[in-house]
Design a protein around this motif. Sequence first.
Motif, PDB file in Angstrom:
ATOM      1  N   MET A 538       0.840  -1.207   0.000  1.00 28.87           N
ATOM      2  CA  MET A 538       0.000   0.000   0.000  1.00 28.87           C
ATOM      3  C   MET A 538       0.875   1.258   0.000  1.00 28.87           C
ATOM      4  SD  MET A 538      -3.230   1.221   0.307  1.00 28.87           S
ATOM      5  CE  MET A 538      -4.254   0.030   1.172  1.00 28.87           C
ATOM      6  N   ALA A 539       1.948   1.251   0.792  1.00 33.26           N
ATOM      7  CA  ALA A 539       2.845   2.406   0.862  1.00 33.26           C
ATOM      8  C   ALA A 539       3.466   2.686  -0.503  1.00 33.26           C
ATOM      9  CB  ALA A 539       3.935   2.160   1.908  1.00 33.26           C
ATOM     10  N   THR A 561      -9.820   6.685  -2.175  1.00 36.45           N
ATOM     11  CA  THR A 561     -10.665   5.540  -2.547  1.00 36.45           C
ATOM     12  C   THR A 561     -10.782   5.395  -4.059  1.00 36.45           C
ATOM     13  OG1 THR A 561     -12.635   6.927  -2.266  1.00 36.45           O
ATOM     14  CG2 THR A 561     -12.016   5.502  -0.423  1.00 36.45           C
ATOM     15  N   ALA A 562     -10.390   6.418  -4.807  1.00 37.54           N
ATOM     16  CA  ALA A 562     -10.406   6.322  -6.272  1.00 37.54           C
ATOM     17  C   ALA A 562      -9.264   5.448  -6.782  1.00 37.54           C
ATOM     18  CB  ALA A 562     -10.306   7.717  -6.890  1.00 37.54           C
ATOM     19  N   GLY A 567      -9.222   0.798   0.080  1.00 39.08           N
ATOM     20  CA  GLY A 567     -10.606   0.765   0.537  1.00 39.08           C
ATOM     21  C   GLY A 567     -10.928   1.907   1.476  1.00 39.08           C
ATOM     22  N   PRO A 568     -12.194   2.056   1.850  1.00 36.36           N
ATOM     23  CA  PRO A 568     -12.624   3.154   2.725  1.00 36.36           C
ATOM     24  C   PRO A 568     -11.923   3.147   4.073  1.00 36.36           C
ATOM     25  CG  PRO A 568     -14.513   2.041   1.736  1.00 36.36           C
ATOM     26  CD  PRO A 568     -13.325   1.220   1.409  1.00 36.36           C
ATOM     27  N   GLU A 569     -11.701   1.950   4.654  1.00 33.50           N
ATOM     28  CA  GLU A 569     -11.079   1.868   5.977  1.00 33.50           C
ATOM     29  C   GLU A 569      -9.642   2.371   5.932  1.00 33.50           C
ATOM     30  OE1 GLU A 569     -10.996  -1.350   9.659  1.00 33.50           O
ATOM     31  OE2 GLU A 569     -11.482  -2.026   7.638  1.00 33.50           O
ATOM     32  N   ALA A 570      -8.899   1.943   4.896  1.00 33.47           N
ATOM     33  CA  ALA A 570      -7.515   2.400   4.759  1.00 33.47           C
ATOM     34  C   ALA A 570      -7.470   3.893   4.466  1.00 33.47           C
ATOM     35  CB  ALA A 570      -6.814   1.614   3.656  1.00 33.47           C
ATOM     36  N   ALA A 571      -8.363   4.361   3.591  1.00 31.48           N
ATOM     37  CA  ALA A 571      -8.395   5.785   3.237  1.00 31.48           C
ATOM     38  C   ALA A 571      -8.662   6.646   4.472  1.00 31.48           C
ATOM     39  CB  ALA A 571      -9.463   6.030   2.177  1.00 31.48           C
ATOM     40  N   LYS A 572      -9.621   6.225   5.289  1.00 37.14           N
ATOM     41  CA  LYS A 572      -9.950   6.974   6.506  1.00 37.14           C
ATOM     42  C   LYS A 572      -8.760   7.019   7.449  1.00 37.14           C
ATOM     43  CE  LYS A 572     -13.212   7.085  10.379  1.00 37.14           C
ATOM     44  NZ  LYS A 572     -14.276   6.353  11.099  1.00 37.14           N
ATOM     45  N   SER A 573      -8.055   5.895   7.588  1.00 35.45           N
ATOM     46  CA  SER A 573      -6.895   5.817   8.469  1.00 35.45           C
ATOM     47  C   SER A 573      -5.781   6.761   7.995  1.00 35.45           C
ATOM     48  CB  SER A 573      -6.375   4.383   8.512  1.00 35.45           C
ATOM     49  OG  SER A 573      -5.208   4.291   9.292  1.00 35.45           O
TER      50      SER A 573
END
Length: 704
Positions: A538-539, A561-562, A567-573
């Motif tokens: 991810m990094a 998220t685009a 995903g939403p959880e990773a984006a929020k974090s």
Amino acid sequence: MPEETRKEIPPEIVERVKKLREEIEYHNYRYYVLDSPVISDAEYDALMHELRELEAKYPELITPDSPTQRVGFKPAEGFKEVPHREPMLSLDDAMEESEVIEFDRRIKRFLNLPENMPIEYTVEPKIDGLAIELVYEQGALRVGATRGDGYLGEDVTNNLKTIKTIPLRLRKFSEDAPEIPSRIDVRGEVYMTKEEFKKINEERIARKEIPFANPRNAAAGSLRQLDPQVTAKRKLDLFCYGVGYTEGYTFKTQWEVLQTLPKWGLKVNPMVKLASNIEEAIQYHKEIQRIRDTLPYEIDGIVIKVNDLALWERLGTKARSPRYALAYKFQPTQSTTQLIDVVFQVGRTGAVTPVAILKPVKIGGVVVERATLHNEDFIKNLDIRIGDHVLVQRAGDVIPEIVMPIKEKRTGQEREIHFPTHCPICGSKLVKKSGEAVWRCPNRSCYAQGVRRIMHFASRNAMNIEGLGTKVAQALVDKEMVQTPADLYYLKIEDFMKLPGFAYKKAKNLRDGIEKSKKTTLGRFLFALGIRHVGEAMAQLLAERFKSLDKLIQASMADLTAIPGVGPEAAKSIVEFFRDEENQRMIEKLLQAGITFEEEEKEEALPKVLEGLTFVFTGALRSFSREEAKEIVTKLGGKATDSVSRNVNYVVVGEEPGSKYQKALSLGIKTLNEEEFLKLLEEKGVNLEKIMSKKTERTKTTLF
């Protein structure tokens, strides 16, 4: 249905039904056996829909081998016995190389052959599943049975029909395929993939049911369901490995068996090989053991068989096993021991993890004394107690884990495990977010979190600070010399000399290691920050997409998220991490200390000698990293991808390759070792030394 209706089935309908069945079975073969579909799922569904409609309208046309008959049988009251025309014998085991060499010598002595005369063997992975036999008469599947005691098995035909890799009728899928025998008893191993096994066990645990101990246990339990509908819900698969009784065709070698079965639509493990002597068989064992944990299914060794079937006749069998075959096992990955106590560890993100203290037990050649218990829900759902005898599992480098308690061995002295309400290190009240199974310590100043943050930051795949291990991290936090990773860059040699066991040279080496780490990549830096849900991959993805730390910090939830894979959880974090004032101060302090990121230098265009070729790299390379290898391919006009498919031309295999290597073998894609890849470049006139000597400039980023 009235008699007059039965007589009125138009010939074109009969022909269409026949054609549909042939088409569907062909596409089943392409999809499930070759892993190479030639039509879309929607097109396949349309064919099945048409066949079902025609069979519903003309039920007289339904046959036992129709693709529509894989599911839909009534539950059985029990399994009737089925005799095997030829016994399905078990194999002798070997755990040591010396035993395998003795097996080879024993065969030569029995056949009166010179000891230096090589014997040809077939070798294949030993699937940890359930042995079955499929009886085909005139090409149609008549009976499917378990091995049972080797002489009598259980009739599980209807359950086996739910497995889509098992053809209901054999067909010639290759021009050079021999004619299908009037009868052939095919032997194989039914198995469950690791992914499906994990999914089923998670469901069982959620329902407070006892989980399956291993995929083999799960496959056996699924196949022996009285209701085929239950079997159909569990994704079982099959590899065929041999034949028993046969009428109408005579095989000469085991290799011929393995090469012929797929031509009739039967799935054979793509990793089977022909070994010209016992030394090659032993080497194959080593190769398979090396990639064992990357396979999508469990194996517990390899099977070695004499290739010449005429020698099988001469060698014969012992009471329960043949003389011509041997199972060369791996070290077991599961064992039972006793749970002595439970302690609770605190991770760098504050997650509190229960760790089982075990009576020492040897698993896979390693003594195991601790194992993870995952979280509170896992303990409660399985009702694991201190004092229980437990099944423990260890696979590869994965942390040992408790699979299940053995409740039958309870004495009444076992004690329930009580999860703490406060952090075992700093005493802060633990919190658990809605929808999460993990309790966390909210105190950022918690000693345990501080130590683990420093360890993660300095780890090899993050900032790669040499000499900064667990003990050093603990000492730095103990002496309150660091609170965040940024503090590392402001310490001097004399500061490190205050640590236990540090003299000038050791202190200077550590200081030099920290200084060296200032020159890094954006991807490594992002991973080192320890953002929740942001691993290495991810990094790197974020670094490639945003190119700079500034742009990533300003990114919104929608921007993140685009990106495919975020995903939403990773984006929020990620958003929350960069909005946090403490994190902003830490990053600013790191950059002020001199952290810089590499940027690619614009280079002259290179000849596109790899244009039209697609490469995948797996395993560790010696001459360069995988990222550098991918960069070389791209510069030379080729394409480097991370996923193996039939569009890939070459899979380059380094040391300890992953599952990509196994998939390449299964798809028949050309594999190259590192030396062969370098030779390919050399043959195309590539000056690799010139490419690798290009310099990269490092630029500094300022923020906030």
